[in-house]
Design a protein around this motif. Structure first.
Motif, PDB file in Angstrom:
ATOM      1  N   ALA A 274     -20.248 -12.388   7.934  1.00  0.00           N
ATOM      2  CA  ALA A 274     -19.168 -11.708   8.669  1.00  0.00           C
ATOM      3  C   ALA A 274     -19.284 -11.971  10.167  1.00  0.00           C
ATOM      4  CB  ALA A 274     -19.207 -10.207   8.391  1.00  0.00           C
ATOM      5  N   LYS A 275     -20.524 -11.963  10.675  1.00  0.00           N
ATOM      6  CA  LYS A 275     -20.748 -12.198  12.110  1.00  0.00           C
ATOM      7  C   LYS A 275     -20.391 -13.627  12.492  1.00  0.00           C
ATOM      8  CE  LYS A 275     -22.455 -11.195  16.224  1.00  0.00           C
ATOM      9  NZ  LYS A 275     -21.613 -10.442  17.176  1.00  0.00           N
ATOM     10  N   ILE A 276     -20.794 -14.591  11.663  1.00  0.00           N
ATOM     11  CA  ILE A 276     -20.468 -16.001  11.932  1.00  0.00           C
ATOM     12  C   ILE A 276     -18.959 -16.201  11.902  1.00  0.00           C
ATOM     13  CG2 ILE A 276     -20.608 -18.331  10.953  1.00  0.00           C
ATOM     14  CD1 ILE A 276     -23.479 -17.636  10.095  1.00  0.00           C
ATOM     15  N   LYS A 277     -18.290 -15.591  10.940  1.00  0.00           N
ATOM     16  CA  LYS A 277     -16.831 -15.698  10.831  1.00  0.00           C
ATOM     17  C   LYS A 277     -16.153 -15.122  12.081  1.00  0.00           C
ATOM     18  CE  LYS A 277     -12.964 -14.245   7.866  1.00  0.00           C
ATOM     19  NZ  LYS A 277     -12.368 -15.580   7.620  1.00  0.00           N
ATOM     20  N   GLU A 278     -16.622 -13.945  12.507  1.00  0.00           N
ATOM     21  CA  GLU A 278     -16.048 -13.281  13.692  1.00  0.00           C
ATOM     22  C   GLU A 278     -16.225 -14.147  14.945  1.00  0.00           C
ATOM     23  OE1 GLU A 278     -16.847  -9.319  16.484  1.00  0.00           O
ATOM     24  OE2 GLU A 278     -17.955  -9.586  14.605  1.00  0.00           O
ATOM     25  N   ASP A 279     -17.446 -14.639  15.159  1.00  0.00           N
ATOM     26  CA  ASP A 279     -17.722 -15.437  16.359  1.00  0.00           C
ATOM     27  C   ASP A 279     -16.939 -16.744  16.353  1.00  0.00           C
ATOM     28  OD1 ASP A 279     -19.421 -13.460  17.162  1.00  0.00           O
ATOM     29  OD2 ASP A 279     -21.282 -14.527  16.669  1.00  0.00           O
ATOM     30  N   ALA A 280     -16.865 -17.387  15.173  1.00  0.00           N
ATOM     31  CA  ALA A 280     -16.139 -18.661  15.085  1.00  0.00           C
ATOM     32  C   ALA A 280     -14.666 -18.458  15.375  1.00  0.00           C
ATOM     33  CB  ALA A 280     -16.328 -19.268  13.696  1.00  0.00           C
ATOM     34  N   GLU A 281     -14.087 -17.410  14.810  1.00  0.00           N
ATOM     35  CA  GLU A 281     -12.645 -17.204  14.970  1.00  0.00           C
ATOM     36  C   GLU A 281     -12.277 -16.786  16.389  1.00  0.00           C
ATOM     37  OE1 GLU A 281     -11.494 -14.678  11.708  1.00  0.00           O
ATOM     38  OE2 GLU A 281     -11.655 -16.332  10.252  1.00  0.00           O
ATOM     39  N   LYS A 282     -13.215 -16.176  17.113  1.00  0.00           N
ATOM     40  CA  LYS A 282     -12.970 -15.909  18.540  1.00  0.00           C
ATOM     41  C   LYS A 282     -12.798 -17.224  19.300  1.00  0.00           C
ATOM     42  CE  LYS A 282     -15.332 -11.457  19.156  1.00  0.00           C
ATOM     43  NZ  LYS A 282     -16.538 -10.788  19.726  1.00  0.00           N
ATOM     44  N   GLN A 283     -13.653 -18.205  18.972  1.00  0.00           N
ATOM     45  CA  GLN A 283     -13.543 -19.514  19.615  1.00  0.00           C
ATOM     46  C   GLN A 283     -12.255 -20.222  19.199  1.00  0.00           C
ATOM     47  OE1 GLN A 283     -15.687 -20.686  21.975  1.00  0.00           O
ATOM     48  NE2 GLN A 283     -16.604 -18.654  21.792  1.00  0.00           N
ATOM     49  N   PHE A 284     -11.854 -20.040  17.948  1.00  0.00           N
ATOM     50  CA  PHE A 284     -10.645 -20.687  17.454  1.00  0.00           C
ATOM     51  C   PHE A 284      -9.401 -20.165  18.170  1.00  0.00           C
ATOM     52  CE2 PHE A 284     -12.843 -21.188  13.061  1.00  0.00           C
ATOM     53  CZ  PHE A 284     -13.583 -22.246  13.570  1.00  0.00           C
ATOM     54  N   VAL A 285      -9.426 -18.879  18.547  1.00  0.00           N
ATOM     55  CA  VAL A 285      -8.277 -18.308  19.268  1.00  0.00           C
ATOM     56  C   VAL A 285      -8.016 -19.086  20.552  1.00  0.00           C
ATOM     57  CG1 VAL A 285      -7.495 -16.289  20.583  1.00  0.00           C
ATOM     58  CG2 VAL A 285      -8.440 -15.990  18.291  1.00  0.00           C
ATOM     59  N   GLN A 286      -9.067 -19.451  21.273  1.00  0.00           N
ATOM     60  CA  GLN A 286      -8.913 -20.216  22.514  1.00  0.00           C
ATOM     61  C   GLN A 286      -8.248 -21.562  22.239  1.00  0.00           C
ATOM     62  OE1 GLN A 286     -12.736 -20.523  24.448  1.00  0.00           O
ATOM     63  NE2 GLN A 286     -13.041 -18.318  24.514  1.00  0.00           N
ATOM     64  N   GLN A 287      -8.694 -22.248  21.168  1.00  0.00           N
ATOM     65  CA  GLN A 287      -8.102 -23.541  20.834  1.00  0.00           C
ATOM     66  C   GLN A 287      -6.649 -23.391  20.413  1.00  0.00           C
ATOM     67  OE1 GLN A 287     -11.702 -25.020  18.355  1.00  0.00           O
ATOM     68  NE2 GLN A 287     -10.557 -26.840  18.895  1.00  0.00           N
ATOM     69  N   SER A 288      -6.394 -22.365  19.602  1.00  0.00           N
ATOM     70  CA  SER A 288      -5.036 -22.126  19.124  1.00  0.00           C
ATOM     71  C   SER A 288      -4.095 -21.800  20.278  1.00  0.00           C
ATOM     72  CB  SER A 288      -5.054 -20.973  18.120  1.00  0.00           C
ATOM     73  OG  SER A 288      -3.746 -20.625  17.740  1.00  0.00           O
ATOM     74  N   ASP A 289      -4.559 -20.940  21.190  1.00  0.00           N
ATOM     75  CA  ASP A 289      -3.728 -20.572  22.345  1.00  0.00           C
ATOM     76  C   ASP A 289      -3.478 -21.762  23.258  1.00  0.00           C
ATOM     77  OD1 ASP A 289      -3.436 -18.000  21.489  1.00  0.00           O
ATOM     78  OD2 ASP A 289      -4.801 -17.095  22.948  1.00  0.00           O
TER      79      ASP A 289
END
Length: 443
Positions: A274-289
């Motif tokens: 869950a922690k790895i998923k949360e941290d990864a998706e935070k980084q993905f938000v930057q790329q997506s934005d």
């Protein structure tokens, strides 16, 4: 003084500035009186030089200087008061040699006018905003990497199927000389794997780059070459084995969890996922934005139609830089920068129409948030406000940093505006699918 404007067309105008003696005479006379007090001319005591001689020696230079100052001040004031939105800077029109013995002067300036246009954010075709998720495959691979990274390393005397091999790729002609750690499962063919099995430190293995890896990007990283050079590369390289190691994966236990995140932050394998998923998706938000910002920008530039005073801007670019350009070079530079100029105008229009402003507090807040993130990377999770203010003050003492952070704030405000008002559709996908769809084989 009299200032008049003649509009040539919607994008070009000429401003004429008429200056008479009454506009500059008092200032010129005052400066000459000051010169008279300090002038050092042979044959005369200081302060006793005749005014006629002072005027003869300094009068024209003072007149020219004061008229030019007056001219620039008047022109800038006129453009501000009349709310004339110009591109570049006013260009003085060529005129015959000025008669500085005259009492009155006329100057003309060409203006490039900013176009009138509107920006429609609500496009017919929706722009995709990607919601990138970390799927099970990515999470499992990350856990495997973590286990290997923190696992026990044992030195081996020869290469086995699951060995980690550190060595150096070389090719003199292509100036390849790169030391890497590889595993045999990354190679495309079984024949390559067979070359390594049983090899020892010090052995040199010759390999063909064509078909060496499934993905050319693996080859690019292994040889440390440019992206374009990796595609279709067909040469021989040598690989000199330096070390052979085996790695025993670390257990998924509390000791590992504490090493990764601090004591008792994560207490189980499921919490780790869950922690790895949360941290990864935070980084993905930057790329997506960033992708959304780029796509909306591209859309607006392509679909917001307006003309520019291209001839004026080309002429202005000839003289605007440190070195003057010839006409052909200026035209080429204008063509290169036209798209950027269009977006600057669109950006300004959006900021104005939507009352978006960037003030110092915005810049300071952004700087402090950036500093907090950087400090967190080094384990400083709770810096005091005073500490943040002090560091931010030092950062914002650099004008280049202020400019860079201001641009980030503008981008964030525009991104928020696009999310609110643009025609956007959400699309959820894994990171691998996102890379494939957005970048193809260029990721």
């Amino acid at each position: 003084m009299n200032i008049t404007r003649e509009n040539i067309d919607a994008l070009n105008a000429v401003v004429k500035v008429d200056i008479v003696k009454e506009d500059y005479n008092d200032k010129v006379e005052k400066i000459l009186v000051d010169y008279k007090k300090t002038a050092n001319i042979p044959g005369f005591r200081k302060g006793h030089v005749p005014m006629g001689m002072v005027k003869k020696q300094y009068g024209k230079a003072v007149l020219v200087d004061e008229v030019n100052k007056l001219l620039q001040d008047a022109l800038n004031k006129y453009l501000t008061e009349e709310k004339i939105d110009v591109l570049g800077q006013p260009l003085p029109k060529q005129q015959d040699e000025i008669n500085w013995d005259s009492d009155s002067f006329s100057f003309e300036f060409e203006l490039g006018l900013a176009p009138e246009f509107s920006v429609d954010l609500n496009s017919k075709k929706a722009i995709t905003h990607y919601n990138i998720v970390a799927d099970d495959k990515m999470i499992d691979e990350q856990i495997e990497r973590i286990q290997n990274q923190y696992g026990k390393i044992t030195s081996e005397t020869e290469v086995k199927k699951d060995s980690e091999i550190t060595g150096t790729f070389k090719n003199e002609d292509k100036e390849i000389d790169n030391t890497v750690t590889i595993t045999l499962d990354k190679f495309k063919g079984k024949a390559t794997e067979k070359k390594f099995i049983g090899a020892k430190p010090g052995d040199v293995i010759t390999l063909k780059t064509k078909g060496l890896y499934e993905d050319d990007h693996e080859l690019m990283n292994a040889l440390k070459i440019q992206h374009d050079d990796a595609h279709g590369l067909d040469i021989e390289v040598t690989f000199t084995i330096n070390e052979v190691n085996s790695r025993e994966a670390a257990d998924l236990d509390q000791e590992l969890f504490d090493k990764l995140f601090g004591k008792d932050v994560v207490k189980s394998a499921s919490e780790l996922k869950a922690k790895i998923k949360e941290d990864a998706e935070k980084q993905f938000v930057q790329q997506s934005d960033q992708k959304l910002l780029n796509d909306v920008t591209e859309h607006l530039v392509d679909n917001t139609k307006f003309d520019l005073p291209a001839e004026f801007l080309t002429k202005w670019m000839q003289v605007a830089g440190e070195k003057e350009m010839d006409e052909a070079t200026a035209k080429e530079e204008y063509e290169k920068s036209e798209k950027s100029l269009r977006y600057q105008l669109i950006e300004g229009k959006l900021m104005q129409d939507n009352d978006l402003k960037v003030d110092f507090e915005d810049v300071k807040t952004n700087a402090k948030n950036m500093i907090k993130m950087q400090m967190a990377q080094f384990g400083q999770l709770n810096p005091s406000e005073k500490e943040l203010d002090d560091i931010a003050a030092r950062v914002l003492g650099n004008q280049d940093e202020v400019r860079r952070i201001s641009e980030q704030v503008v981008s964030q405000k525009l991104l928020d505006l696009y999310k609110e008002k643009a025609n956007i559709k959400a699309k959820e996908m894994s990171y691998d699918a996102f890379v494939k769809e957005v970048y193809g084989d260029k990721a």
